[in-house]
Write a protein that holds these residues in place. Structure first.
Motif, PDB file in Angstrom:
ATOM      1  N   LYS A   1      -5.662   7.457   8.413  1.00  0.00           N
ATOM      2  CA  LYS A   1      -5.772   6.852   7.083  1.00  0.00           C
ATOM      3  C   LYS A   1      -5.555   5.339   7.152  1.00  0.00           C
ATOM      4  O   LYS A   1      -6.250   4.574   6.476  1.00  0.00           O
ATOM      5  CB  LYS A   1      -4.746   7.478   6.138  1.00  0.00           C
TER       6      LYS A   1
ATOM      7  N   ASP B   1      -8.573   3.739   8.787  1.00  0.00           N
ATOM      8  CA  ASP B   1      -9.710   3.754   7.861  1.00  0.00           C
ATOM      9  C   ASP B   1      -9.635   2.600   6.872  1.00  0.00           C
ATOM     10  O   ASP B   1     -10.662   2.113   6.381  1.00  0.00           O
ATOM     11  CB  ASP B   1      -9.765   5.083   7.101  1.00  0.00           C
ATOM     12  N   LYS B   2      -8.409   2.163   6.568  1.00  0.00           N
ATOM     13  CA  LYS B   2      -8.214   1.026   5.665  1.00  0.00           C
ATOM     14  C   LYS B   2      -8.370  -0.311   6.388  1.00  0.00           C
ATOM     15  O   LYS B   2      -8.345  -1.370   5.763  1.00  0.00           O
ATOM     16  CB  LYS B   2      -6.816   1.093   5.026  1.00  0.00           C
TER      17      LYS B   2
ATOM     18  N   TYR C   1       0.850  -1.186   0.000  1.00  0.00           N
ATOM     19  CA  TYR C   1       0.000   0.000   0.000  1.00  0.00           C
ATOM     20  C   TYR C   1       0.887   1.239   0.000  1.00  0.00           C
ATOM     21  O   TYR C   1       1.998   1.215   0.550  1.00  0.00           O
ATOM     22  CB  TYR C   1      -0.897   0.047   1.233  1.00  0.00           C
TER      23      TYR C   1
END
Length: 248
Positions: A73, A76-77, A55
């Motif tokens: 972030k 959130d993934k 990622y």
């Protein structure tokens, strides 16, 4: 799959560590302020490690609030981080009165504030799990002041001291915190400072191998290379004078 988060991951020690950790079976979250460099690094990683999940996250970690933004972030993934590598950093050459204060402030955020906040945020998660590893990339610059490179040397001294302290706290929670203190390394670091890379500089890949070995052995401080370990023992007053001559 377990995941490792690497800041400053698109070149030098950062991408070298990403490769080492991918070989160990970890998914890699690569962080940088340049999407162009991230895309290039991801393609390279995916070609080398087709079975690993790669990622990329673009985040300028040299500004206030960046660490919390990066942490959010990742959550959130839905990614759980097992290894945090605080590698991003840069230096500035010149007399302290001549260096732009805005650039110095950015350096302090990137080299000190961001890794501190990332440690705080991810340690809370690691403590709940009772496991995890953090590798903070300081430098042999942490062991003495650095005239004409003053803020960089001071920032690495801070990171070294902070890492040693929180390592002691983390032991009872099953989390390992190690500090990597490389010497001169063949990366873009010297070019960014406007200097030539020293002939004796160690390849980034070799530094990464030292770092991973020390991390798995849970060494408090990892100093790659015999020469760097010898130099560490030289009195700081002597090193300070030599550094001033070199940097000036």
């Amino acid at each position: 799959m377990r995941y490792a988060l690497v800041t400053g991951a698109t070149s030098g020690i950062g991408i070298a560590l990403s490769r080492v950790l991918a070989r160990k079976g970890y998914g890699i979250i690569m962080v940088s302020s340049s999407i162009k460099n991230l895309d290039k690094a991801r393609k390279s990683m995916e070609q080398r490690f087709p079975k690993s999940r790669i990622y990329i996250i673009m985040e300028d970690l040299g500004v206030k609030g960046a660490a919390r933004s990066l942490y959010n972030k990742i959550h959130d993934k839905g990614i759980d981080i097992d290894i945090l590598v605080n590698n991003a950093g840069f230096g500035l050459i010149g007399g302290t009165e001549k260096i732009d204060e805005n650039m110095d402030e950015k350096l302090l955020y990137l080299n000190m504030v961001t890794p501190t906040i990332l440690c705080k945020l991810f340690l809370r998660d690691m403590y709940k799990k009772g496991r995890g590893k953090i590798l903070n990339v300081a430098s042999t610059a942490a062991f003495q002041p650095g005239p004409y490179n003053s803020t960089y040397f001071a920032s690495k001294s801070y990171l070294y001291s902070y890492s040693r302290a929180i390592r002691y706290e983390a032991m009872e929670h099953g989390v390992n915190i190690c500090t990597l203190c490389p010497g001169s390394t063949r990366t873009k670091f010297f070019k960014k400072e406007g200097l030539k890379t020293p002939l004796w500089a160690m390849p980034a890949g070799k530094v990464a191998e030292y770092a991973a070995d020390g991390l798995w052995k849970n060494k408090a401080v990892i100093v790659p290379g015999r020469i760097n370990r010898i130099i560490r023992a030289v009195p700081s007053g002597i090193k300070l004078a030599v550094i001033a001559r070199m940097k000036k």
